[in-house]
Design a protein around this motif. Structure first.
Motif, PDB file in Angstrom:
ATOM      1  N   ARG A 159       0.804  -1.229   0.000  1.00  0.00           N
ATOM      2  CA  ARG A 159       0.000   0.000   0.000  1.00  0.00           C
ATOM      3  C   ARG A 159       0.836   1.277   0.000  1.00  0.00           C
ATOM      4  O   ARG A 159       0.372   2.324  -0.421  1.00  0.00           O
ATOM      5  N   ASN A 160       2.080   1.199   0.455  1.00  0.00           N
ATOM      6  CA  ASN A 160       2.909   2.404   0.501  1.00  0.00           C
ATOM      7  C   ASN A 160       3.691   2.674  -0.776  1.00  0.00           C
ATOM      8  O   ASN A 160       4.416   3.668  -0.855  1.00  0.00           O
ATOM      9  N   ILE A 161       3.561   1.811  -1.780  1.00  0.00           N
ATOM     10  CA  ILE A 161       4.245   2.052  -3.051  1.00  0.00           C
ATOM     11  C   ILE A 161       3.505   3.160  -3.801  1.00  0.00           C
ATOM     12  O   ILE A 161       2.294   3.104  -3.983  1.00  0.00           O
ATOM     13  N   THR A 162       4.239   4.170  -4.222  1.00  0.00           N
ATOM     14  CA  THR A 162       3.666   5.248  -5.020  1.00  0.00           C
ATOM     15  C   THR A 162       3.527   4.758  -6.462  1.00  0.00           C
ATOM     16  O   THR A 162       4.451   4.160  -7.009  1.00  0.00           O
ATOM     17  N   LEU A 163       2.375   5.022  -7.061  1.00  0.00           N
ATOM     18  CA  LEU A 163       2.095   4.586  -8.429  1.00  0.00           C
ATOM     19  C   LEU A 163       1.853   5.788  -9.331  1.00  0.00           C
ATOM     20  O   LEU A 163       1.009   6.633  -9.025  1.00  0.00           O
ATOM     21  N   MET A 164       2.597   5.851 -10.431  1.00  0.00           N
ATOM     22  CA  MET A 164       2.445   6.935 -11.400  1.00  0.00           C
ATOM     23  C   MET A 164       2.216   6.330 -12.786  1.00  0.00           C
ATOM     24  O   MET A 164       3.062   5.612 -13.306  1.00  0.00           O
ATOM     25  N   MET A 165       1.073   6.637 -13.367  1.00  0.00           N
ATOM     26  CA  MET A 165       0.805   6.220 -14.743  1.00  0.00           C
ATOM     27  C   MET A 165       1.600   7.126 -15.675  1.00  0.00           C
ATOM     28  O   MET A 165       1.606   8.353 -15.500  1.00  0.00           O
ATOM     29  N   VAL A 166       2.269   6.528 -16.673  1.00  0.00           N
ATOM     30  CA  VAL A 166       2.989   7.276 -17.703  1.00  0.00           C
ATOM     31  C   VAL A 166       2.565   6.626 -19.022  1.00  0.00           C
ATOM     32  O   VAL A 166       3.056   5.569 -19.400  1.00  0.00           O
ATOM     33  N   THR A 167       1.624   7.255 -19.710  1.00  0.00           N
ATOM     34  CA  THR A 167       0.917   6.574 -20.790  1.00  0.00           C
ATOM     35  C   THR A 167       0.416   7.532 -21.864  1.00  0.00           C
ATOM     36  O   THR A 167       0.331   8.740 -21.632  1.00  0.00           O
ATOM     37  N   THR A 168       0.052   6.968 -23.004  1.00  0.00           N
ATOM     38  CA  THR A 168      -0.570   7.765 -24.068  1.00  0.00           C
ATOM     39  C   THR A 168      -2.077   7.885 -23.862  1.00  0.00           C
ATOM     40  O   THR A 168      -2.733   8.658 -24.545  1.00  0.00           O
ATOM     41  N   GLU A 169      -2.621   7.112 -22.935  1.00  0.00           N
ATOM     42  CA  GLU A 169      -4.069   7.171 -22.660  1.00  0.00           C
ATOM     43  C   GLU A 169      -4.392   8.540 -22.065  1.00  0.00           C
ATOM     44  O   GLU A 169      -4.042   8.830 -20.925  1.00  0.00           O
ATOM     45  N   SER A 170      -5.073   9.366 -22.842  1.00  0.00           N
ATOM     46  CA  SER A 170      -5.283  10.754 -22.420  1.00  0.00           C
ATOM     47  C   SER A 170      -6.740  11.115 -22.162  1.00  0.00           C
ATOM     48  O   SER A 170      -7.036  12.263 -21.824  1.00  0.00           O
ATOM     49  N   SER A 171      -7.644  10.147 -22.276  1.00  0.00           N
ATOM     50  CA  SER A 171      -9.050  10.481 -22.046  1.00  0.00           C
ATOM     51  C   SER A 171      -9.296  10.764 -20.566  1.00  0.00           C
ATOM     52  O   SER A 171      -8.700  10.135 -19.687  1.00  0.00           O
ATOM     53  N   HIS A 172     -10.158  11.718 -20.328  1.00  0.00           N
ATOM     54  CA  HIS A 172     -10.486  12.097 -18.954  1.00  0.00           C
ATOM     55  C   HIS A 172     -10.995  10.894 -18.154  1.00  0.00           C
ATOM     56  O   HIS A 172     -10.628  10.716 -16.990  1.00  0.00           O
ATOM     57  N   SER A 173     -11.801  10.061 -18.788  1.00  0.00           N
ATOM     58  CA  SER A 173     -12.362   8.906 -18.080  1.00  0.00           C
ATOM     59  C   SER A 173     -11.272   7.927 -17.644  1.00  0.00           C
ATOM     60  O   SER A 173     -11.342   7.363 -16.549  1.00  0.00           O
ATOM     61  N   ASN A 174     -10.232   7.728 -18.458  1.00  0.00           N
ATOM     62  CA  ASN A 174      -9.142   6.840 -18.067  1.00  0.00           C
ATOM     63  C   ASN A 174      -8.295   7.434 -16.949  1.00  0.00           C
ATOM     64  O   ASN A 174      -7.833   6.710 -16.070  1.00  0.00           O
ATOM     65  N   ILE A 175      -8.081   8.742 -17.003  1.00  0.00           N
ATOM     66  CA  ILE A 175      -7.333   9.410 -15.933  1.00  0.00           C
ATOM     67  C   ILE A 175      -8.076   9.234 -14.612  1.00  0.00           C
ATOM     68  O   ILE A 175      -7.495   8.823 -13.604  1.00  0.00           O
ATOM     69  N   VAL A 176      -9.370   9.513 -14.626  1.00  0.00           N
ATOM     70  CA  VAL A 176     -10.186   9.367 -13.415  1.00  0.00           C
ATOM     71  C   VAL A 176     -10.184   7.915 -12.938  1.00  0.00           C
ATOM     72  O   VAL A 176     -10.037   7.640 -11.736  1.00  0.00           O
ATOM     73  N   LYS A 177     -10.317   6.982 -13.861  1.00  0.00           N
ATOM     74  CA  LYS A 177     -10.337   5.545 -13.530  1.00  0.00           C
ATOM     75  C   LYS A 177      -9.035   5.117 -12.855  1.00  0.00           C
ATOM     76  O   LYS A 177      -9.052   4.419 -11.828  1.00  0.00           O
ATOM     77  N   ALA A 178      -7.897   5.537 -13.403  1.00  0.00           N
ATOM     78  CA  ALA A 178      -6.598   5.162 -12.834  1.00  0.00           C
ATOM     79  C   ALA A 178      -6.395   5.781 -11.448  1.00  0.00           C
ATOM     80  O   ALA A 178      -5.939   5.105 -10.523  1.00  0.00           O
TER      81      ALA A 178
END
Length: 127
Positions: free
Chosen positions: A74-93
């Motif tokens: 649970r303490n691992i920081t997670l950062m998405m680095v992706t071409t997925e740019s839709s608002h819905s995917n950002i919110v989902k992640a």
């Protein structure tokens, strides 16, 4: 401090590894989410995972949900680095447990700025 870069593109892993190494991270690489889970299980745990969304075997979103299901991680920081740019995917992640979201293409400064915002880098070195 350890970082795990998860991306099916060897070139992208190399770019992120260089950026992270320049600010003092020890970098481990995985080509997909399943391989990344195996690395986490073996330890030692990274402080941060930089995760692509679209990968074979296991995508980045599934990886995030799997990591968040394990209390020891649970303490691992997670950062998405992706071409997925839709608002819905950002919110989902972010809802699934990602802390930050960076859209490709990016600059080294953008990655370092996010690491600073997350408290993992201060004045160009791991905090």
């Amino acid at each position: 401090m350890r970082a795990l870069v998860i991306d099916d593109s060897r070139t992208m892993r190399s770019i992120l590894k260089r950026i992270l190494a320049e600010v003092g991270f020890e970098v481990v690489e995985a080509g997909d989410g399943q391989q990344a889970l195996e690395i986490l299980e073996q330890g030692p745990l990274p402080a941060i995972c930089l995760i692509d969304w679209n990968m074979p075997v296991m995508d980045g979103y599934t990886f995030v949900t799997r990591v968040r299901a394990v209390s020891e991680w649970r303490n691992i920081t997670l950062m998405m680095v992706t071409t997925e740019s839709s608002h819905s995917n950002i919110v989902k992640a972010l809802a699934a447990g990602a802390h930050e979201y960076v859209i490709k293409p990016f600059t080294a400064d953008a990655i370092i700025e996010k690491l600073e915002l997350l408290g993992l880098v201060r004045d160009g070195v791991p905090a």
